[in-house]
Write a protein that holds these residues in place. Sequence first.
Motif, PDB file in Angstrom:
ATOM      1  N   LYS A   1       8.832  -3.388  -1.685  1.00 21.82           N
ATOM      2  CA  LYS A   1      10.127  -3.597  -1.037  1.00 21.82           C
ATOM      3  C   LYS A   1      11.142  -4.156  -2.010  1.00 21.82           C
ATOM      4  CE  LYS A   1      12.127  -5.696   3.103  1.00 21.82           C
ATOM      5  NZ  LYS A   1      11.849  -6.554   4.286  1.00 21.82           N
ATOM      6  N   GLN A   2      10.675  -5.053  -2.889  1.00 19.47           N
ATOM      7  CA  GLN A   2      11.560  -5.629  -3.887  1.00 19.47           C
ATOM      8  C   GLN A   2      12.045  -4.586  -4.879  1.00 19.47           C
ATOM      9  OE1 GLN A   2       9.764  -8.835  -6.050  1.00 19.47           O
ATOM     10  NE2 GLN A   2      11.582  -9.264  -7.258  1.00 19.47           N
ATOM     11  N   SER A   3      11.194  -3.623  -5.182  1.00 23.57           N
ATOM     12  CA  SER A   3      11.570  -2.586  -6.150  1.00 23.57           C
ATOM     13  C   SER A   3      12.687  -1.701  -5.631  1.00 23.57           C
ATOM     14  CB  SER A   3      10.346  -1.722  -6.492  1.00 23.57           C
ATOM     15  OG  SER A   3       9.972  -0.930  -5.381  1.00 23.57           O
ATOM     16  N   GLN A   4      12.898  -1.692  -4.312  1.00 23.98           N
ATOM     17  CA  GLN A   4      13.988  -0.889  -3.761  1.00 23.98           C
ATOM     18  C   GLN A   4      15.345  -1.580  -3.884  1.00 23.98           C
ATOM     19  OE1 GLN A   4      12.771  -0.070   0.303  1.00 23.98           O
ATOM     20  NE2 GLN A   4      11.734   1.795  -0.313  1.00 23.98           N
ATOM     21  N   SER A   5      15.312  -2.916  -4.023  1.00 21.54           N
ATOM     22  CA  SER A   5      16.565  -3.664  -4.066  1.00 21.54           C
ATOM     23  C   SER A   5      16.891  -4.224  -5.442  1.00 21.54           C
ATOM     24  CB  SER A   5      16.509  -4.825  -3.066  1.00 21.54           C
ATOM     25  OG  SER A   5      15.410  -5.670  -3.344  1.00 21.54           O
ATOM     26  N   THR A   6      15.979  -4.066  -6.411  1.00 28.64           N
ATOM     27  CA  THR A   6      16.205  -4.568  -7.763  1.00 28.64           C
ATOM     28  C   THR A   6      16.054  -3.437  -8.754  1.00 28.64           C
ATOM     29  OG1 THR A   6      13.869  -5.190  -7.989  1.00 28.64           O
ATOM     30  CG2 THR A   6      15.377  -6.865  -7.150  1.00 28.64           C
ATOM     31  N   GLN A   7      16.415  -3.714 -10.001  1.00 25.39           N
ATOM     32  CA  GLN A   7      16.296  -2.727 -11.080  1.00 25.39           C
ATOM     33  C   GLN A   7      14.858  -2.707 -11.570  1.00 25.39           C
ATOM     34  OE1 GLN A   7      18.700  -0.660 -11.960  1.00 25.39           O
ATOM     35  NE2 GLN A   7      20.070  -1.564 -10.449  1.00 25.39           N
ATOM     36  N   ALA A   8      13.961  -2.170 -10.777  1.00 21.29           N
ATOM     37  CA  ALA A   8      12.552  -2.118 -11.165  1.00 21.29           C
ATOM     38  C   ALA A   8      12.293  -0.924 -12.055  1.00 21.29           C
ATOM     39  CB  ALA A   8      11.666  -2.041  -9.923  1.00 21.29           C
ATOM     40  N   VAL A   9      11.078  -0.865 -12.604  1.00 21.91           N
ATOM     41  CA  VAL A   9      10.706   0.250 -13.463  1.00 21.91           C
ATOM     42  C   VAL A   9      10.740   1.535 -12.650  1.00 21.91           C
ATOM     43  CG1 VAL A   9       8.897   1.209 -14.926  1.00 21.91           C
ATOM     44  CG2 VAL A   9       9.264  -1.260 -14.850  1.00 21.91           C
ATOM     45  N   GLU A  10      11.345   2.553 -13.165  1.00 19.97           N
ATOM     46  CA  GLU A  10      11.498   3.809 -12.453  1.00 19.97           C
ATOM     47  C   GLU A  10      10.136   4.399 -12.098  1.00 19.97           C
ATOM     48  OE1 GLU A  10      13.651   8.165 -12.960  1.00 19.97           O
ATOM     49  OE2 GLU A  10      13.788   6.652 -14.540  1.00 19.97           O
ATOM     50  N   GLY A  11       9.974   4.728 -10.807  1.00 20.10           N
ATOM     51  CA  GLY A  11       8.736   5.356 -10.370  1.00 20.10           C
ATOM     52  C   GLY A  11       7.594   4.396 -10.166  1.00 20.10           C
ATOM     53  N   SER A  12       7.847   3.086 -10.134  1.00 25.92           N
ATOM     54  CA  SER A  12       6.743   2.141  -9.998  1.00 25.92           C
ATOM     55  C   SER A  12       6.118   2.251  -8.618  1.00 25.92           C
ATOM     56  CB  SER A  12       7.242   0.723 -10.268  1.00 25.92           C
ATOM     57  OG  SER A  12       8.302   0.403  -9.371  1.00 25.92           O
ATOM     58  N   PHE A  13       6.947   2.213  -7.570  1.00 26.28           N
ATOM     59  CA  PHE A  13       6.451   2.373  -6.200  1.00 26.28           C
ATOM     60  C   PHE A  13       7.139   3.602  -5.597  1.00 26.28           C
ATOM     61  CE2 PHE A  13       5.044  -2.018  -6.561  1.00 26.28           C
ATOM     62  CZ  PHE A  13       3.861  -1.998  -5.841  1.00 26.28           C
ATOM     63  N   ASP A  14       6.675   4.764  -5.992  1.00 25.11           N
ATOM     64  CA  ASP A  14       7.250   5.990  -5.452  1.00 25.11           C
ATOM     65  C   ASP A  14       6.538   6.334  -4.138  1.00 25.11           C
ATOM     66  OD1 ASP A  14       4.779   6.798  -6.323  1.00 25.11           O
ATOM     67  OD2 ASP A  14       5.528   8.068  -7.936  1.00 25.11           O
ATOM     68  N   ALA A  15       6.848   7.516  -3.604  1.00 25.15           N
ATOM     69  CA  ALA A  15       6.282   7.920  -2.313  1.00 25.15           C
ATOM     70  C   ALA A  15       4.762   8.035  -2.375  1.00 25.15           C
ATOM     71  CB  ALA A  15       6.902   9.253  -1.879  1.00 25.15           C
ATOM     72  N   ASN A  16       4.247   8.556  -3.478  1.00 16.18           N
ATOM     73  CA  ASN A  16       2.793   8.700  -3.592  1.00 16.18           C
ATOM     74  C   ASN A  16       2.091   7.353  -3.599  1.00 16.18           C
ATOM     75  OD1 ASN A  16       2.939  11.498  -3.716  1.00 16.18           O
ATOM     76  ND2 ASN A  16       3.238  11.498  -5.935  1.00 16.18           N
ATOM     77  N   GLU A  17       2.678   6.370  -4.310  1.00 16.29           N
ATOM     78  CA  GLU A  17       2.077   5.046  -4.341  1.00 16.29           C
ATOM     79  C   GLU A  17       2.105   4.403  -2.956  1.00 16.29           C
ATOM     80  OE1 GLU A  17       0.417   3.727  -6.596  1.00 16.29           O
ATOM     81  OE2 GLU A  17       0.948   4.759  -8.448  1.00 16.29           O
ATOM     82  N   CYS A  18       3.233   4.475  -2.290  1.00 15.18           N
ATOM     83  CA  CYS A  18       3.327   3.888  -0.949  1.00 15.18           C
ATOM     84  C   CYS A  18       2.354   4.556   0.017  1.00 15.18           C
ATOM     85  CB  CYS A  18       4.757   4.005  -0.427  1.00 15.18           C
ATOM     86  SG  CYS A  18       5.947   2.956  -1.307  1.00 15.18           S
ATOM     87  N   GLU A  19       2.202   5.875  -0.120  1.00 19.88           N
ATOM     88  CA  GLU A  19       1.256   6.582   0.763  1.00 19.88           C
ATOM     89  C   GLU A  19      -0.172   6.133   0.489  1.00 19.88           C
ATOM     90  OE1 GLU A  19      -1.551   9.365   2.212  1.00 19.88           O
ATOM     91  OE2 GLU A  19      -1.112   9.141   0.060  1.00 19.88           O
ATOM     92  N   TRP A  20      -0.490   5.878  -0.804  1.00 17.63           N
ATOM     93  CA  TRP A  20      -1.852   5.432  -1.139  1.00 17.63           C
ATOM     94  C   TRP A  20      -2.134   4.086  -0.501  1.00 17.63           C
ATOM     95  CZ3 TRP A  20      -4.428   1.348  -3.083  1.00 17.63           C
ATOM     96  CH2 TRP A  20      -5.749   1.541  -3.495  1.00 17.63           C
ATOM     97  N   PHE A  21      -1.201   3.157  -0.617  1.00 19.62           N
ATOM     98  CA  PHE A  21      -1.422   1.833  -0.043  1.00 19.62           C
ATOM     99  C   PHE A  21      -1.484   1.902   1.484  1.00 19.62           C
ATOM    100  CE2 PHE A  21       0.083   0.458  -4.229  1.00 19.62           C
ATOM    101  CZ  PHE A  21      -0.846  -0.524  -4.510  1.00 19.62           C
ATOM    102  N   ALA A  22      -0.644   2.732   2.091  1.00 20.66           N
ATOM    103  CA  ALA A  22      -0.702   2.864   3.546  1.00 20.66           C
ATOM    104  C   ALA A  22      -2.052   3.428   3.991  1.00 20.66           C
ATOM    105  CB  ALA A  22       0.441   3.769   4.025  1.00 20.66           C
ATOM    106  N   ARG A  23      -2.486   4.490   3.321  1.00 20.43           N
ATOM    107  CA  ARG A  23      -3.750   5.128   3.704  1.00 20.43           C
ATOM    108  C   ARG A  23      -4.940   4.197   3.500  1.00 20.43           C
ATOM    109  NH1 ARG A  23      -6.126   7.956  -0.111  1.00 20.43           N
ATOM    110  NH2 ARG A  23      -4.102   8.519  -1.002  1.00 20.43           N
ATOM    111  N   ASN A  24      -4.978   3.509   2.374  1.00 17.25           N
ATOM    112  CA  ASN A  24      -6.124   2.644   2.098  1.00 17.25           C
ATOM    113  C   ASN A  24      -6.100   1.375   2.924  1.00 17.25           C
ATOM    114  OD1 ASN A  24      -7.941   3.535  -0.427  1.00 17.25           O
ATOM    115  ND2 ASN A  24      -5.867   4.344  -0.670  1.00 17.25           N
TER     116      ASN A  24
END
Length: 961
Positions: free
Chosen positions: A639-662
Amino acid sequence: MDNAAAATLFPKSTNSAPGSSLEKRIQNVRDQATSVWDKLKRNPHDRTITAAAESMIGALEQLAFTVSKGKHTTINDTTLDDIGTRLWNETTILIREDAEKIDKTAVCTVRCAASFIIDCAEKLAKTNASEFRIFKCYLKALKMCLDHEEGILATKLVDRLSKLYDALLKRETPRSASDQQMFSVVSIEYYLWRVAHAWKQENTALMDLLYSKLPPHLSSVNIPSKKLESLVDIFYQIGTDFLRKQQYVNADKWLGLGTDLFLHTDSDGDLSETAIELKFNVMRNQIRALYNTGGADDIAKAKNLLRDMEDEFPSTIWFLMLKFDVAKNDKTGSPDVMLDVIMQMIFLGNLTSTSFKIILNTIQSLLNQNAVLACKALDYLLTKKLSLLDRQDWLQEAFVLRVTAISKDTSMQQHDSINALTKLFAAMEKLISEPISAKAVNGGQAILWRTGESYFASEKFEAALEWFRLGLHPIFYNSGEINRAKFFRKVMLCEFNLQNYTAVSGTYSEMPATCQESPLTQYILYNTALATFDDALAQNCLNKLSTSPTADARMMCACAMEAQQKDNKPITLAAMKFIVQKLQDKDNASPRQEIHVPALLRCVIRLMVLEIEKTVPNKAVTEIDQLCQYFENAHALAKQSQSTQAVEGSFDANECEWFARNAYNTALKGCKRWPPESTLRLSDCCLKFIGLCQGKVDRSDAQAMDIILWQRITALFLSSSAAVYMARLKEHIPQQRELFQMARRHVRTFRQASAEYVQFISTRPEIKDNIERRQLDLQAKLAAMLAFDFEAAANLEIWSELPSITEEILKLKPELRTYESLVDVLLGASSPVDETLIVLQMILSATLLDQDNEIEKLSRWVRCLVTVSLPRRQEVTEQILSQVLIKLGDFKERYPQEETHWLSTTCWNYGVDLYCTNNIPGCKRWCEIAISLAGFVNETIEYQMQQNYLRICNTNNADLM
């Protein structure tokens, strides 16, 4: 002199016509000269002197132009010459008395102006008697301007000198021998200062032209010794400048002229010390230039010069240094000659700071060519000279160079070098009377370090170990704990690579206590612990690394990778936990730029799940709680990566889907064995990640949207189930009510999600194969969710919503167990009678006529409904009993006999109660129902009830018992 005297120093002349233009200009020059002279006398540092002198020079140049036309009468005015002479003398006095503090530009300008005044006075007088004197004035002024980098003034003077010199050459009056001798000396000076001026302007072509004019004058004159040094110095400066620029031919040419000047002097070999030193330097640089040209003739010439110097100069350290340079540059020579020169330097006499540095530098040069000979020279220096002197600093410098020589001696074997250094250290301990200085210690250790590093880089760990061990010799005691720790760590690394793990621990115990706690030391010890399977030691090292203020996440990553390579999952997990801990530090955001945070958290979660599965659930409560925290931390970072200048692609859709599924799968696997709180936390975390996914997934991707929307539905179902289950276990009423409210919120969200999903799949033909199966599954889940909502509303005492929830459930036609759960909740709650009757009636009406339902369960619900409704709502009881009679007519053998008997008896007794209250119609109606039910029990009971019913019908008060 007072101001009045200064003002009348130069009286006006009356030799020219009064009021003429020329006289006015001459008087202007006088006035300007008076002003400058006055300022020099009052304050030589007056900054206006330069400007006044420059203005006077401009006036003199115009006056000289007028006089050069010859349209003036002879003005025999000695005052103008006197003015120039007095200004000239004043500058001379200032230079002698205050040479360091005076304004050099002002003095040069005034002297140049004085020369112009004297020249102008001579031209006005139209005599050539002082022509030679004027020329010499200009030469001296030029020399001063060149010495003080006054290029513009020097150019003016060169222009005047060239005209004067041409005039002197054209004079037809024969000169005497002495005058000719003087003229030749002056000519040499003239050309020499012209050369210096051209050199300052970097005009090489003019220098070469002037060079061609010098030899004739040099060959015909003996230069006075008092002028020799200044003339030779110019050639020395020019030649040395070309030598520095590596223009060796030009350097030889000009330095050669300097050497030749010593052959044309009247000193008869009686030179001053300064002249002797200058001659030595000129010849030395010329030899260097000749050797650098590389030509055979030049080298031969250089050798001849060297022999001349050896005959002329005594054996000094400077001359021996020159011999050494020649021997070093002589390609046909041998290093033995260089060694011989160094021995002469050492044997020469008492050492001084200068000679000692020169000797060390020459030994260093020899070391670059032959380390063995350099060692011999150093041994001779140490034993024959330094051991007899009380100069510990020299002794230590020579010691450092001796260590360097041994390390560079490629002719020695490894063990021979180590033995030689050990003996040297032992000898030095005897020679020194005080601890070696930090500078010498660092120099010696640096040599050992570089040698050890070269062996270490070549993976020659045994050799590297010996060199690093030498760096810990007691002679280097003053190296400080930090430097000693560096050597200790290198020794540990060598021992580790040699797989001598016991030795690593021993070396660690030898280290100073303060150095043992450093991150680098703990990292080496950590790797040793992994290699020896000492998990306790490895964990201890990790704890120290994580708490060290200088340790960072990268080192912890290295620890994790090392443990992973050793397949040590517990230590890998521990290291990764520390990394995550570092990432959570708000004041230290830099590791997030260097580490792929999602990948790190994924590894931690996988390893934690594997470790928890190996542990008995009731003993892994803390680990399960940490696992939930890591999922929650992952969501916070995402959530923080969406509001700050985080590393590009750190928490993309695939990563979020992995955490949701697991998160969902982990919650589902642990719902039977783990605490229910963990299931609820994980499922809620899954929902949060799904919320992030929906903002990242391309809505035109039907497959991806189908997965996300369905995951949301299943996660909502699991969260609601966990909330209701936890609420049933809670004894604390506020906590229980909060969980039931949470469950109801999930149900409301589930309704919305279900509607959204149905709408989505109905408009996407590419996933139509899933529609029927998903709709059935969704219907079953919705029924269960509504049952949870029913239970939550009942426990929250929201009675008014129970009928509507029941009606919604009935439309879904769920399995009987759903109704069973509703009835259990309803009967267990202290619900009002009206709502209880309505719900029970709705349930029984929907289930009694279903042939697939379990009659035994329904019969008990019927009894409950009859018990509640018969005293209050007889019409409800009649409606249900009519449905029971239909059921009995179709499936008599399935309905429990005792339940039918109970219903018949209850209805009969209720009818009798009505009879006792004189409600004969009601009595008859309920007795008839009882007789109908009795027919399904046995004929005897039915016959008895019929007989009693007849009696009721024929009499007003029959005994029914």
